[in-house]
Motif scaffolding. Structure first.
Motif, mmCIF file in Angstrom:
data_model
loop_
_atom_site.group_PDB
_atom_site.id
_atom_site.type_symbol
_atom_site.label_atom_id
_atom_site.label_comp_id
_atom_site.label_asym_id
_atom_site.label_seq_id
_atom_site.Cartn_x
_atom_site.Cartn_y
_atom_site.Cartn_z
ATOM 1 N N GLN A 101 0.834 -1.204 0.000
ATOM 2 C CA GLN A 101 0.000 0.000 0.000
ATOM 3 C C GLN A 101 0.872 1.259 0.000
ATOM 4 O OE1 GLN A 101 -2.186 -1.469 3.504
ATOM 5 N NE2 GLN A 101 -4.037 -0.808 2.413
ATOM 6 N N ILE A 102 1.965 1.214 0.736
ATOM 7 C CA ILE A 102 2.891 2.347 0.759
ATOM 8 C C ILE A 102 3.490 2.557 -0.627
ATOM 9 C CG2 ILE A 102 5.127 3.161 1.642
ATOM 10 C CD1 ILE A 102 4.366 1.779 4.319
ATOM 11 N N VAL A 103 3.980 1.483 -1.215
ATOM 12 C CA VAL A 103 4.618 1.575 -2.529
ATOM 13 C C VAL A 103 3.623 2.072 -3.576
ATOM 14 C CG1 VAL A 103 5.701 0.251 -4.389
ATOM 15 C CG2 VAL A 103 6.368 -0.160 -2.008
ATOM 16 N N SER A 104 2.417 1.515 -3.593
ATOM 17 C CA SER A 104 1.444 1.942 -4.612
ATOM 18 C C SER A 104 0.982 3.376 -4.385
ATOM 19 C CB SER A 104 0.250 0.986 -4.682
ATOM 20 O OG SER A 104 -0.465 0.969 -3.482
ATOM 21 N N SER A 105 0.832 3.795 -3.132
ATOM 22 C CA SER A 105 0.424 5.181 -2.853
ATOM 23 C C SER A 105 1.495 6.173 -3.278
ATOM 24 C CB SER A 105 0.121 5.368 -1.367
ATOM 25 O OG SER A 105 -1.031 4.667 -1.012
ATOM 26 N N MET A 106 2.741 5.840 -3.005
ATOM 27 C CA MET A 106 3.826 6.739 -3.405
ATOM 28 C C MET A 106 3.967 6.765 -4.931
ATOM 29 S SD MET A 106 4.681 8.117 -0.597
ATOM 30 C CE MET A 106 6.196 8.978 -0.922
ATOM 31 N N ALA A 107 3.791 5.628 -5.575
ATOM 32 C CA ALA A 107 3.856 5.585 -7.039
ATOM 33 C C ALA A 107 2.742 6.425 -7.653
ATOM 34 C CB ALA A 107 3.773 4.141 -7.527
ATOM 35 N N GLU A 108 1.534 6.332 -7.097
ATOM 36 C CA GLU A 108 0.413 7.142 -7.582
ATOM 37 C C GLU A 108 0.697 8.630 -7.396
ATOM 38 O OE1 GLU A 108 -3.336 5.987 -5.832
ATOM 39 O OE2 GLU A 108 -2.905 3.875 -6.214
#
Length: 118
Positions: A101-108
């Motif tokens: 979730q952290i990785v996908s939120s930062m990527a977004e």
């Protein structure tokens, strides 16, 4: 990318997950002073920011990030109502959190190509 989180295990795991996803990570930093110093010394494109770095909710770093138009994501155990209205447009991840979730939120956040509104 700057990681600001005072929980050693979460901070280390988040930084590692972001690095594994290809990010250049600065930190993690577990206190406000060190994080603010890092912002002065290093070019930062995005920040993962814990609201409580051990002394209660603080928005000092968030205020600096907003002023400099550096996009960020809050990571917190606090409810949404603790966050001032000035930060309504800022994404918030609720603890406990999964690393993906952290990785996908930062990527977004980075994919938007501009600071979060707020």
């Amino acid at each position: 990318m700057l990681v600001v989180e005072d929980d050693f295990y979460l901070a280390s795991d988040a930084a590692r997950a972001l690095r594994d996803a290809g990010a250049v990570v600065c930190g993690p930093y577990g206190d406000e002073h060190a994080a603010l110093e890092a912002l002065e010394e290093v070019g930062i494109s995005a920040v993962l920011l814990d609201i409580d770095l051990g002394l209660g909710a603080s928005f000092v770093i968030a205020k600096v990030l907003k002023k400099r138009e550096i996009p960020f994501v809050f990571i917190t155990g606090y409810d949404q109502d603790v966050i001032p209205d000035d930060y309504d447009g800022i994404p918030r991840l609720q603890k406990p959190i999964r690393l993906h979730q952290i990785v996908s939120s930062m990527a977004e956040l980075l994919a938007r190509g501009k600071p979060a509104s707020g």
